[in-house]
Design an enzyme around this catalytic site. Structure first.
Site, short mmCIF file in Angstrom:
data_model
loop_
_atom_site.label_atom_id
_atom_site.label_comp_id
_atom_site.label_asym_id
_atom_site.label_seq_id
_atom_site.Cartn_x
_atom_site.Cartn_y
_atom_site.Cartn_z
N ASP A 298 -6.96 4.12 -4.70
CA ASP A 298 -7.65 3.93 -3.43
C ASP A 298 -8.29 5.31 -3.17
OD1 ASP A 298 -7.86 1.87 -1.05
OD2 ASP A 298 -7.50 3.79 -0.08
N LYS B 230 0.87 -1.18 0.00
CA LYS B 230 0.00 0.00 0.00
C LYS B 230 0.91 1.22 0.00
CE LYS B 230 -4.42 0.91 0.06
NZ LYS B 230 -5.55 0.05 -0.38
P1 NDP Z 1 -12.96 7.45 -3.21
O1 NDP Z 1 -11.90 8.46 -2.97
O2 NDP Z 1 -13.47 7.25 -4.58
O3 NDP Z 1 -14.22 7.73 -2.27
C1 NDP Z 1 -14.06 7.80 -0.90
C2 NDP Z 1 -15.40 8.13 -0.28
O4 NDP Z 1 -15.33 7.94 1.13
C3 NDP Z 1 -15.78 9.57 -0.50
O5 NDP Z 1 -17.18 9.68 -0.53
C4 NDP Z 1 -15.21 10.24 0.74
O6 NDP Z 1 -15.85 11.45 1.10
C5 NDP Z 1 -15.48 9.19 1.79
N1 NDP Z 1 -14.48 9.32 2.86
C6 NDP Z 1 -13.14 9.21 2.73
N2 NDP Z 1 -12.54 9.43 3.91
C7 NDP Z 1 -13.53 9.67 4.79
C8 NDP Z 1 -13.55 9.95 6.16
N3 NDP Z 1 -12.42 10.03 6.88
N4 NDP Z 1 -14.77 10.13 6.75
C9 NDP Z 1 -15.92 10.05 6.03
N5 NDP Z 1 -15.95 9.80 4.72
C10 NDP Z 1 -14.79 9.60 4.11
O7 NDP Z 1 -12.37 6.09 -2.62
P2 NDP Z 1 -12.85 4.59 -2.88
O8 NDP Z 1 -14.29 4.53 -3.16
O9 NDP Z 1 -11.90 3.99 -3.86
O10 NDP Z 1 -12.52 3.91 -1.46
C11 NDP Z 1 -13.52 3.75 -0.44
C12 NDP Z 1 -13.09 2.62 0.47
O11 NDP Z 1 -12.97 1.41 -0.27
C13 NDP Z 1 -11.73 2.80 1.17
O12 NDP Z 1 -11.77 2.19 2.43
C14 NDP Z 1 -10.79 2.00 0.26
O13 NDP Z 1 -9.62 1.60 0.96
C15 NDP Z 1 -11.68 0.83 -0.07
N6 NDP Z 1 -11.33 0.05 -1.26
C16 NDP Z 1 -11.14 0.63 -2.47
C17 NDP Z 1 -10.84 -0.13 -3.57
C18 NDP Z 1 -10.70 0.45 -4.93
O14 NDP Z 1 -10.44 -0.31 -5.88
N7 NDP Z 1 -10.84 1.76 -5.14
C19 NDP Z 1 -10.66 -1.59 -3.47
C20 NDP Z 1 -10.94 -2.12 -2.16
C21 NDP Z 1 -11.25 -1.31 -1.11
P3 NDP Z 1 -15.08 12.85 0.88
O15 NDP Z 1 -15.30 13.20 -0.55
O16 NDP Z 1 -15.71 13.78 1.84
O17 NDP Z 1 -13.63 12.59 1.23
O1 2IT Z 2 -7.78 -1.78 -1.11
C1 2IT Z 2 -7.66 -2.26 -2.25
O2 2IT Z 2 -7.78 -3.47 -2.47
C2 2IT Z 2 -7.39 -1.34 -3.36
N1 2IT Z 2 -7.33 -0.13 -3.15
C3 2IT Z 2 -7.15 -1.87 -4.75
C4 2IT Z 2 -5.74 -2.37 -4.90
C5 2IT Z 2 -5.34 -2.75 -6.30
O3 2IT Z 2 -4.14 -3.01 -6.46
O4 2IT Z 2 -6.16 -2.80 -7.21
#
Ligand code: NDP
Ligand code: 2IT
Length: 447
Positions: free
Chosen positions: A166, A126
């Site tokens: 992420d 990460k």
């Molecule tokens: P994005 O940046 O696209 O979206 C994040 C969302 O979560 C936004 O709506 C954001 O709101 C909100 N958010 C972030 N931090 C906080 C906080 N501290 N408190 C409240 N709301 C918060 O990220 P993703 O959708 O990619 O990621 C969301 C989750 O999924 C994370 O935990 C990530 O690690 C996990 N994840 C992502 C993957 C991927 O492929 N993208 C894969 C597996 C897991 P705001 O706009 O206000 O910041």
């Molecule tokens: O938390 C996760 O699994 C991710 N942000 C995606 C990682 C990846 O290498 O696609």
């Protein structure tokens, strides 16, 4: 075992002071492993646990850049290369002001286990920065990404370490990062995943985490002869994972009624239908606005400074924002209000007491490292397509995603049963992943 865990945790805390999220993630895994360590003493003899909590490599670097006013800005960049026993380091980059060493070590540790569950040959990593893309111009984001990659490029490669997105790192950031990598490494390779589909990206990668979390929920529901159809779902977040979670809930006949961001949440009791979702995607991905505007536009409820977990009338919850967003109180409220399916799109979104509560209440609870593995799995398939200089159709990738989520579910279910805790997907996920990685580490000697 409880005593051994406490003893082990004293060492982990001494070596990693102040890294509370990392301690939380390690402890949760340890609590599952008692029966495995009893059954396989060779893992204790080879100090697999001591090694698995120690990153293989940590890189920390300065990221200087110049903002639109000509002022010099300094951020900190990180890459945690946690474990390469089953494949090259793989995991996302997070750009968010809360990013620090401990946060990324927790995410890298989770990633090792998650990647192990996908059945693909990918190790865990990460990285990211305390840079906040919010409120920055595209040019500022580009300059930051270029500076970040100017250091990171020497540590990564398509057979070494393959970052992805992420929180705060989406298609725009991956584009700028890739552009700079290509320029300074003088090679066009699959060094990042989540690339644009016209230049090496995989179809379905943007959808894969959200779709996968819903597929996982569907598999859990099947064990009780049920499905998502007709169910009301609470979704948090409004970014990549939340958006495609809502899309898949709609496709499978469910109804998503909430979305949130760091400021608050919207409650649309009629359901976030495909047209409204399209509007929300424009809002978040193109205009980069706040979720409050959804409530203003569609005249629904908005709660400032709150999370959606007290909304009544739902059966399913898909936390898709960030870590520890479901407190113990939230968990109790969710079950009291009738929620009995929780599929985690986010990483570690439920506090440990909340997880224990869900398990005690026999909630169909899919922990993040199992339920959100669809994202990194399709990243793995993007690497496979890049290596073969080919690209697969949407249907083909979606079919493989479904297959991976079905197999991950079955693996967690069977492992939980085999080790005496049927229905406990936390134990199932932790044990199945540990066995795979520990065996590989043992085979490869003391490295
Ligand atoms: P994005 O940046 O696209 O979206 C994040 C969302 O979560 C936004 O709506 C954001 O709101 C909100 N958010 C972030 N931090 C906080 C906080 N501290 N408190 C409240 N709301 C918060 O990220 P993703 O959708 O990619 O990621 C969301 C989750 O999924 C994370 O935990 C990530 O690690 C996990 N994840 C992502 C993957 C991927 O492929 N993208 C894969 C597996 C897991 P705001 O706009 O206000 O910041
Ligand atoms: O938390 C996760 O699994 C991710 N942000 C995606 C990682 C990846 O290498 O696609």
């Amino acid at each position: 075992m409880a005593q051994n865990i406490d003893k082990f945790m004293v060492q982990v805390k001494e070596k990693n002071p102040g890294e509370l999220l990392f301690h939380q993630a390690v402890r949760e895994v340890l609590e599952s492993l008692g029966p495995v360590l009893d059954a396989y003493p060779e893992y204790t003899e080879a100090c697999i646990l001591e090694r698995i909590v120690e990153p293989e490599r940590v890189i920390i670097f300065r990221v200087p850049w110049v903002d639109d006013h000509g002022a010099v800005q300094i951020n900190r960049g990180f890459r945690i290369e946690m474990n390469s026993a089953i494949g090259p380091y793989k995991g996302g980059l997070r750009f968010h002001p809360t990013v620090n060493l401990g946060l990324l070590k927790f995410l890298a540790f989770e990633q090792v286990f998650k990647n192990g569950l996908t059945s693909l040959p990918i190790g865990g990593a990460k990285g990211g920065s305390d840079f906040d893309p919010k409120g920055k111009s595209d040019l500022e984001v580009m300059r930051f990404c270029q500076s970040f990659m100017t250091e990171l490029f020497r540590h990564i490669g398509d057979r070494t370490d393959i970052p992805a997105g992420d929180i705060g790192v989406g298609a725009r950031e991956i584009g700028y990062l890739f552009g700079q990598y290509k320029r300074i490494a003088n090679e066009f390779s699959g060094v990042l995943t989540g690339k644009g589909v016209h230049w090496g990206g995989s179809l379905i990668r943007p959808e894969s985490t959200g779709y996968g979390a819903v597929y996982f929920a569907e598999e859990m529901l099947k064990t009780r002869g049920e499905s998502i159809r007709g169910k009301t779902c609470l979704v948090s977040g409004s970014g990549n994972v939340a958006q495609y979670t809502v899309e898949k809930i709609n496709q499978l006949g469910g109804r998503a009624v909430t979305l949130s961001d760091g400021d608050g949440f919207i409650y649309d009791r009629d359901g976030i239908d495909p047209d409204k979702l399209e509007w929300a995607m424009q809002l978040k991905n193109v205009r980069r606005g706040r979720i409050r505007e959804y409530a203003e536009h569609f005249k629904c409820e908005y709660s400032q400074g709150k999370r959606p977990w007290a909304v009544t009338g739902a059966q399913c919850a898909f936390p898709s924002a960030t870590e520890n967003e479901i407190s113990f109180e939230d968990a109790k409220r969710l079950t009291a209000n009738g929620v009995y399916v929780v599929s985690e799109g986010a990483n570690m979104p439920t506090v440990p007491e909340g997880v224990r509560h869900f398990i005690t209440k026999k909630v169909l609870y899919g922990p993040g490292k199992a339920a959100n593995g669809g994202g990194v799995a399709i990243s793995g398939l993007e690497m496979a397509q890049n290596a073969a200089h080919t690209s697969w159709s949407r249907d083909e990738v979606d079919r493989q995603l479904l297959n991976i989520m079905v197999n991950t579910h079955r693996n967690c279910q069977e492992t939980a049963e085999k080790f005496g805790t049927p229905g406990n997907y936390v134990n199932g996920a932790n044990i199945a992943a540990f066995l795979k990685i520990a065996r590989a580490m043992l085979d490869q000697g003391i490295v």
